[in-house]
Design a protein around this motif. Structure first.
Motif, PDB file in Angstrom:
ATOM      1  N   GLN A  64       0.840  -1.202   0.000  1.00 55.86           N
ATOM      2  CA  GLN A  64       0.000   0.000   0.000  1.00 55.86           C
ATOM      3  C   GLN A  64       0.878   1.256   0.000  1.00 55.86           C
ATOM      4  O   GLN A  64       1.980   1.260   0.528  1.00 55.86           O
ATOM      5  CB  GLN A  64      -0.910   0.027   1.238  1.00 55.86           C
ATOM      6  CG  GLN A  64      -1.812  -1.169   1.370  1.00 55.86           C
ATOM      7  CD  GLN A  64      -2.794  -1.300   0.218  1.00 55.86           C
ATOM      8  OE1 GLN A  64      -3.224  -0.322  -0.377  1.00 55.86           O
ATOM      9  NE2 GLN A  64      -3.134  -2.528  -0.104  1.00 55.86           N
ATOM     10  N   THR A  81      -5.488   3.932   1.401  1.00 57.38           N
ATOM     11  CA  THR A  81      -6.775   3.585   0.819  1.00 57.38           C
ATOM     12  C   THR A  81      -6.627   2.287   0.041  1.00 57.38           C
ATOM     13  O   THR A  81      -5.687   2.129  -0.732  1.00 57.38           O
ATOM     14  CB  THR A  81      -7.275   4.696  -0.128  1.00 57.38           C
ATOM     15  OG1 THR A  81      -7.315   5.930   0.604  1.00 57.38           O
ATOM     16  CG2 THR A  81      -8.655   4.394  -0.659  1.00 57.38           C
ATOM     17  N   THR A  83      -8.715  -0.608  -2.436  1.00 60.41           N
ATOM     18  CA  THR A  83      -9.859  -0.757  -3.319  1.00 60.41           C
ATOM     19  C   THR A  83     -10.311  -2.208  -3.264  1.00 60.41           C
ATOM     20  O   THR A  83      -9.535  -3.120  -3.554  1.00 60.41           O
ATOM     21  CB  THR A  83      -9.496  -0.366  -4.757  1.00 60.41           C
ATOM     22  OG1 THR A  83      -8.981   0.971  -4.756  1.00 60.41           O
ATOM     23  CG2 THR A  83     -10.701  -0.448  -5.667  1.00 60.41           C
ATOM     24  N   LYS A  87     -14.713  -0.436  -4.674  1.00 57.36           N
ATOM     25  CA  LYS A  87     -15.048   0.534  -3.631  1.00 57.36           C
ATOM     26  C   LYS A  87     -13.764   0.905  -2.902  1.00 57.36           C
ATOM     27  O   LYS A  87     -12.986   0.047  -2.530  1.00 57.36           O
ATOM     28  CB  LYS A  87     -16.055  -0.072  -2.642  1.00 57.36           C
ATOM     29  CG  LYS A  87     -16.494   0.873  -1.568  1.00 57.36           C
ATOM     30  CD  LYS A  87     -17.490   0.215  -0.635  1.00 57.36           C
ATOM     31  CE  LYS A  87     -17.840   1.173   0.487  1.00 57.36           C
ATOM     32  NZ  LYS A  87     -18.657   0.537   1.505  1.00 57.36           N
ATOM     33  N   ARG A  88     -13.548   2.206  -2.719  1.00 56.89           N
ATOM     34  CA  ARG A  88     -12.351   2.680  -2.012  1.00 56.89           C
ATOM     35  C   ARG A  88     -12.628   2.718  -0.516  1.00 56.89           C
ATOM     36  O   ARG A  88     -13.624   3.283  -0.081  1.00 56.89           O
ATOM     37  CB  ARG A  88     -11.945   4.042  -2.542  1.00 56.89           C
ATOM     38  CG  ARG A  88     -11.543   3.966  -4.020  1.00 56.89           C
ATOM     39  CD  ARG A  88     -11.186   5.295  -4.616  1.00 56.89           C
ATOM     40  NE  ARG A  88     -10.081   5.981  -3.984  1.00 56.89           N
ATOM     41  CZ  ARG A  88      -8.794   5.714  -4.201  1.00 56.89           C
ATOM     42  NH1 ARG A  88      -8.457   4.742  -5.021  1.00 56.89           N
ATOM     43  NH2 ARG A  88      -7.852   6.406  -3.608  1.00 56.89           N
TER      44      ARG A  88
END
Length: 178
Positions: A64, A81, A83, A87-88
């Motif tokens: 990440q 964040t 995914t 959807k985040r």
């Protein structure tokens, strides 16, 4: 019309039964894994206390792009964040307490999920050359049935990730010693 009433009553009683069954389940989920790392406590502590190092072994942070406010010790935190299914999801980890001779305590939050309190406890192994480490995650589930049933499966879902993380941490710490 009679069929619809019977169907609605059945759905209602099933929902009540499901809720009552969920009351028998604990309102918190705990997942623990432990192991022995052939490295001194100071080496293990330095890896666990520094959030930048977590990307190499922590299954939720690996790969990440993380934004850090501070990287080590109490108050250090990082945000990122992920995914999932298009959807985040905003994520954050915060070290809440850090004691070199006892462990590192942290909170991990994922948007739309329950907060997780994490703990790394370590102590010298019986021969004094290694470190006994225990990684513990605890989540307060509340009383909603879907959270409690999910908590019932927490060890089966999360345990393998903890084992993988501890294996990678062991490899890193033992590599530093050699």
């Amino acid at each position: 019309m009679r069929f619809i009433k019977l169907f609605l009553l059945s759905v209602f009683f099933f929902a009540v039964l499901l809720f009552l069954l969920s009351l028998l389940l604990p309102s918190r989920a705990i997942v623990e894994r432990s192991g022995v790392i052939d490295a001194p406590v100071a080496t293990v502590y330095s890896q666990v206390n520094d959030l930048k190092g977590w990307q190499a072994w922590n299954p939720w942070m690996a790969g990440q792009k993380i934004n850090y406010a501070a990287t080590a010790g109490q108050g250090a935190y990082g945000t990122w964040t992920v995914t999932q299914a298009e959807k985040r999801i905003a994520s954050k980890v915060t070290i809440t307490n850090s004691e070199p001779d006892k462990g590192v305590y942290y909170n991990m939050d994922f948007e739309g999920m329950k907060s997780v309190k994490g703990t790394f406890n370590f102590k010298p192994s019986s021969d004094g050359k290694g470190t006994v480490i225990m990684w513990r995650l605890e989540t307060q589930l509340g009383y909603l049935p879907w959270w409690k049933f999910r908590g019932f499966l927490a060890d089966r879902l999360t345990g393998p990730q903890l084992e993988d993380g501890l294996t990678k941490l062991k490899s890193i710490c033992e590599g530093e010693v050699k």
